[in-house]
Enzyme design. Structure first.
Site, PDB file in Angstrom:
ATOM      1  N   ALA A 239       0.712  -1.278   0.014  1.00 21.90           N
ATOM      2  CA  ALA A 239       0.166  -0.039  -0.083  1.00 21.90           C
ATOM      3  C   ALA A 239       0.749   1.322  -0.140  1.00 21.90           C
ATOM      4  O   ALA A 239       2.118   1.212  -0.099  1.00 21.90           O
ATOM      5  CB  ALA A 239      -0.931   0.165   1.001  1.00 21.90           C
ATOM      6  N   HIS A 240       0.224   2.500  -0.094  1.00 19.29           N
ATOM      7  CA  HIS A 240       0.922   3.616  -0.190  1.00 19.29           C
ATOM      8  C   HIS A 240       1.904   3.912   1.250  1.00 19.29           C
ATOM      9  O   HIS A 240       1.671   3.638   2.264  1.00 19.29           O
ATOM     10  CB  HIS A 240      -0.009   4.922  -0.286  1.00 19.29           C
ATOM     11  CG  HIS A 240      -1.158   4.909   1.111  1.00 19.29           C
ATOM     12  ND1 HIS A 240      -0.697   5.596   1.962  1.00 19.29           N
ATOM     13  CD2 HIS A 240      -2.263   4.528   0.997  1.00 19.29           C
ATOM     14  CE1 HIS A 240      -1.514   5.568   2.976  1.00 19.29           C
ATOM     15  NE2 HIS A 240      -2.612   4.718   2.439  1.00 19.29           N
ATOM     16  N   ASN A 241       2.902   4.676   0.788  1.00 20.28           N
ATOM     17  CA  ASN A 241       3.768   5.066   1.638  1.00 20.28           C
ATOM     18  C   ASN A 241       4.589   3.969   2.428  1.00 20.28           C
ATOM     19  O   ASN A 241       5.377   4.257   3.532  1.00 20.28           O
ATOM     20  CB  ASN A 241       3.213   5.998   2.590  1.00 20.28           C
ATOM     21  CG  ASN A 241       2.957   7.311   1.916  1.00 20.28           C
ATOM     22  OD1 ASN A 241       1.707   7.652   1.618  1.00 20.28           O
ATOM     23  ND2 ASN A 241       3.760   8.399   2.043  1.00 20.28           N
ATOM     24  N   THR A 259       1.760   2.937   5.045  1.00 19.67           N
ATOM     25  CA  THR A 259       2.729   3.297   5.906  1.00 19.67           C
ATOM     26  C   THR A 259       3.394   2.233   6.700  1.00 19.67           C
ATOM     27  O   THR A 259       4.151   2.543   7.892  1.00 19.67           O
ATOM     28  CB  THR A 259       2.365   4.385   6.644  1.00 19.67           C
ATOM     29  OG1 THR A 259       1.235   5.232   5.966  1.00 19.67           O
ATOM     30  CG2 THR A 259       3.439   5.262   7.224  1.00 19.67           C
TER      31      THR A 259
END
Length: 343
Positions: A239-241, A259
């Protein structure tokens, strides 16, 4: 491909037992051996196959003691599995690389394409993208605007790399992978959800391998980073980051929420899941179907189960779990007896 046992032994620094002139033309599993094939034996469970295998040459560990003679020529090495991997790498490197641009491929006039690059049929390379020397882009792959891809990288068919992402040198991305799609970001309101624009990128460093249909989302802001040497299996969601540390390996269907930070040299089993905003320390072993919901301790910790816990604790709890129905009946009986005594 055609080599003698002597030539192979020289390459991997092995010791021959048998015919040094035995010819090898292909590879085979030891239980499926054929004449002029080379096999390897590293798992003791497969030792019985060595006595009947049809393979002409077998790699075997130095410390293996055989109970009876074998017909195959043996090459003894410190680690048969590693040596077979080395031979397979050498064989793969001998295959001729494709070069040239297929006439149906689209390359933007503002894109920069290096030397000895292959671009397959119906592939698309967007504006201002940069493709390094020796890179191979297979059919129907889409490279978005402003993408940077290093040298000697292989992008297999139907891969999509969104705008602005950066791919390093000697990276392999297998068919159907998606790099840089939007992260899953939505803010709830009274009428539904507002989409949070995902304006970051994905960075994939050198010597990374990404499996088929794996998805690595772009960051909300900043970068989603896959560090050098990481190996991701098929059907993984990053997922993102998120950030995955150097030389970490991850099996199929693992999933990282936003994250999540995974350390270096970690090993992650299939279908393991990670909550968002947690940190997994270097050299952590995460078992298959493990659910990691908080930061890990480090120091080579091993985790299994969901929620993740120490293996000793997990197996103790597992042993008790099977006894719960009997324990429930016993407790119910004790409660009835206590009530009777009170009366």
């Amino acid at each position: 491909m055609e080599f003698t046992a002597k030539q192979i032994a020289q390459l991997i620094e092995g010791r021959i037992e048998g015919d040094e002139n035995a010819v090898v033309k292909t590879f085979a599993k030891i239980e499926e051996g054929v004449p002029e094939a080379i096999s390897f034996l590293s798992n003791p469970k497969y030792t019985h196959y060595i006595y009947d295998t049809k393979s002409s040459v077998v790699l075997i560990n130095d410390d293996v003691e055989l109970e009876k003679p074998v017909t195959a020529t043996l090459i003894r090495v410190k680690n048969a599995y590693e040596c077979m991997a080395k031979l397979l790498q050498a064989y793969e490197s001998m295959k001729p690389k494709k070069t040239g641009i297929h006439p149906t491929a689209y390359i933007s006039e503002s894109a920069s394409v290096g030397k000895d690059v292959f671009v397959g049929a119906f592939a698309c390379i967007g504006d201002d993208s940069v493709i390094g020397d020796g890179t191979q882009i297979y059919p129907h792959t889409v490279i978005g605007d402003g993408v940077t891809i290093g040298e000697q990288t292989t992008i297999y068919p139907n891969v999509t790399i969104y705008q602005g992402c950066k791919i390093g040198n000697n990276v392999t991305i297998h068919a159907g992978a998606v790099i840089g799609a939007d992260g899953f970001g939505f803010a709830p309101n009274q009428e539904g959800y507002d989409k949070i624009p995902q304006i970051g990128i994905v960075i994939i460093e050198d010597n990374v391998e990404i499996g088929a249909n794996t998805c690595i989302d772009r960051s909300t802001m900043g970068q989603t980073v896959i560090h050098k040497g990481v190996k991701l299996d098929n059907l993984i969601q990053v997922a993102h980051n998120c950030e995955i540390g150097e030389n970490t390996v991850m099996s199929a269907q693992a999933g990282l929420a936003g994250t999540t930070k995974i350390g270096a040299w970690c090993m992650v089993g299939g279908q393991a899941g990670f909550s968002g905003h947690i940190h997994v320390a270097d050299r952590t072993f995460v078992g298959a179907q493990c659910g990691v919901i908080k930061n890990t301790k480090g120091g080579g910790e091993s985790l299994i189960g969901s929620p993740a816990m120490d293996p000793k604790m997990f197996f103790k709890a597992k042993a008790i779990y099977s006894k719960l129905p009997d324990m429930y009946r016993q407790i119910a009986q004790l409660q009835r007896e206590i009530e009777e005594l009170k009366q």
